[in-house]
Design a protein around this motif. Structure first.
Motif, short mmCIF file in Angstrom:
data_model
loop_
_atom_site.label_atom_id
_atom_site.label_comp_id
_atom_site.label_asym_id
_atom_site.label_seq_id
_atom_site.Cartn_x
_atom_site.Cartn_y
_atom_site.Cartn_z
N ASN A 1 8.97 4.15 11.18
CA ASN A 1 10.30 4.50 10.40
C ASN A 1 10.77 5.81 10.90
OD1 ASN A 1 7.70 5.97 9.29
ND2 ASN A 1 9.02 6.51 8.20
N THR B 1 -2.31 0.78 12.12
CA THR B 1 -2.05 2.27 11.63
C THR B 1 -1.86 3.87 11.51
OG1 THR B 1 -3.31 1.67 9.71
CG2 THR B 1 -1.56 0.63 9.48
N PRO C 1 -3.60 2.96 5.06
CA PRO C 1 -2.19 1.79 4.74
C PRO C 1 -1.26 3.22 5.04
CG PRO C 1 -3.92 1.89 2.54
CD PRO C 1 -4.73 2.35 4.13
N MET D 1 9.70 -5.42 5.99
CA MET D 1 10.85 -4.36 6.24
C MET D 1 11.73 -4.14 6.04
SD MET D 1 8.52 -2.39 8.86
CE MET D 1 6.62 -2.62 9.31
N ASN E 1 -0.89 -2.55 5.85
CA ASN E 1 -2.50 -2.04 5.39
C ASN E 1 -3.38 -2.62 7.15
OD1 ASN E 1 -3.04 -1.02 3.13
ND2 ASN E 1 -2.24 -3.60 2.82
N SER F 1 -0.43 8.09 10.51
CA SER F 1 1.14 8.39 10.78
C SER F 1 1.10 9.62 11.42
CB SER F 1 0.10 9.48 8.99
OG SER F 1 -0.03 8.41 7.66
N GLN G 1 3.52 5.65 10.09
CA GLN G 1 4.86 6.44 9.29
C GLN G 1 4.95 7.66 9.37
OE1 GLN G 1 2.95 5.64 5.12
NE2 GLN G 1 4.71 7.36 4.15
N ARG H 1 2.83 3.27 4.81
CA ARG H 1 4.25 2.73 4.01
C ARG H 1 5.62 2.98 5.57
NH1 ARG H 1 6.01 0.81 -0.69
NH2 ARG H 1 4.12 2.01 -2.03
N ARG I 1 9.82 -9.75 -1.06
CA ARG I 1 8.34 -8.41 -1.04
C ARG I 1 8.32 -9.07 0.38
NH1 ARG I 1 10.28 -6.10 -3.92
NH2 ARG I 1 9.17 -4.78 -5.34
N GLY J 1 9.49 0.45 3.43
CA GLY J 1 9.55 -0.24 1.94
C GLY J 1 8.03 -1.33 2.22
N LEU J 2 7.36 -1.03 3.22
CA LEU J 2 6.50 -2.08 3.18
C LEU J 2 5.58 -1.64 3.59
CD1 LEU J 2 5.60 -5.20 3.98
CD2 LEU J 2 5.97 -4.46 6.10
N MET J 3 4.22 -1.89 2.59
CA MET J 3 3.02 -1.21 2.46
C MET J 3 2.23 -2.11 3.72
SD MET J 3 0.78 1.60 1.46
CE MET J 3 1.82 2.21 0.43
#
Length: 241
Positions: free
Chosen positions: A122, A55, A158, A35, A167, A57, A92, A160, A32, A163-165
């Motif tokens: 991503n 962060t 937050p 990325m 914040n 989206s 994201q 993702r 964990r 694969g890494l969340m």
């Protein structure tokens, strides 16, 4: 709050070394905190970079229809000031698959002008030659030539990515190998311990890189010395927790 000196010191080390040192503290599982291979460094020749996640989206496959979920680059830039250090812009891309580029030369030039250290997504990027000329680090999932109907959403929430969340405000370290999160409560110690860990690795590395024939027996001896040194280092830092 980490001083600029500590942040600068952390960029002396590659991201795999940072990950190795974080493992010594045993604060997160070893699988964990980083990325996965879907997010890659676009400019692996650049040195390591570090920054605090800002962060958002992103979508680009349909025109935006308005509403409170939508943000703007102006509002995003305003959030930089609330971070404890340089921003690492993290997008994201919610479209699956990504439909268009998340960023280009204009956005990266703007982020850099307001103090950002880099950008992670991503999704896709474009204007890569121009962004390389800026010496602005970017990490992406793909390259796409058009910006489509690009719009950002959910600023500061937050996300993702790879694969890494992530914040808002998470401390991220990235280089040619990928991107990892550094737990803030151990970041200063990670900076201090990294040099000692590299010195422990050198027990083996100096032997295998030196000219001449090698002995498996001697190699095994040195490998055990390294493992013992790393274990001792791990015990020392774990007692500080």
């Amino acid at each position: 709050m980490l001083s600029p000196e500590i942040l600068k010191k952390l960029t002396k080390f590659d991201t795999p070394t940072i990950c190795n040192v974080i493992e010594l503290f045993d604060v997160i599982p070893r699988n964990r905190g980083y990325m996965d291979g879907r997010v890659k460094c676009n400019f692996p020749e650049f040195p390591p970079v570090i920054g605090y996640a800002c962060t958002a989206s992103f979508r680009s496959d349909a025109p935006p229809k308005g509403g409170d979920a939508y943000g703007s680059i102006q509002k995003q830039l305003e959030q930089f000031a609330a971070l404890p250090g340089p921003a690492m812009v993290v997008f994201q891309d919610l479209d699956d698959p990504p439909a268009a580029a998340v960023f280009g030369e204009v956005m990266c030039s703007t982020y850099q002008a307001f103090g950002a250290a880099g950008l992670v997504t991503n999704g896709g990027g474009r204007d890569l030659e121009q962004v390389r000329a800026l010496k602005f680090s970017v990490f992406t999932g793909s390259t796409i030539c058009s910006h489509g109907y690009c719009h950002m959403l959910h600023l500061g929430l937050p996300v993702r990515v790879g694969g890494l969340m992530v914040n808002q405000g998470d401390l991220l370290h990235g280089d040619a190998n990928g991107v990892a999160a550094i737990p803030p409560d151990i970041a200063a110690e990670v900076a201090d311990v990294a040099e000692e860990f590299i010195a422990a690795e050198d027990i083996v590395m100096k032997y295998v890189k030196a000219p001449g024939a090698k002995s498996i027996t001697e190699y095994d001896k040195l490998r055990k010395e390294f493992q013992a040194a790393a274990a001792a280092l791990g015990k020392r830092v774990s007692r500080k927790k």
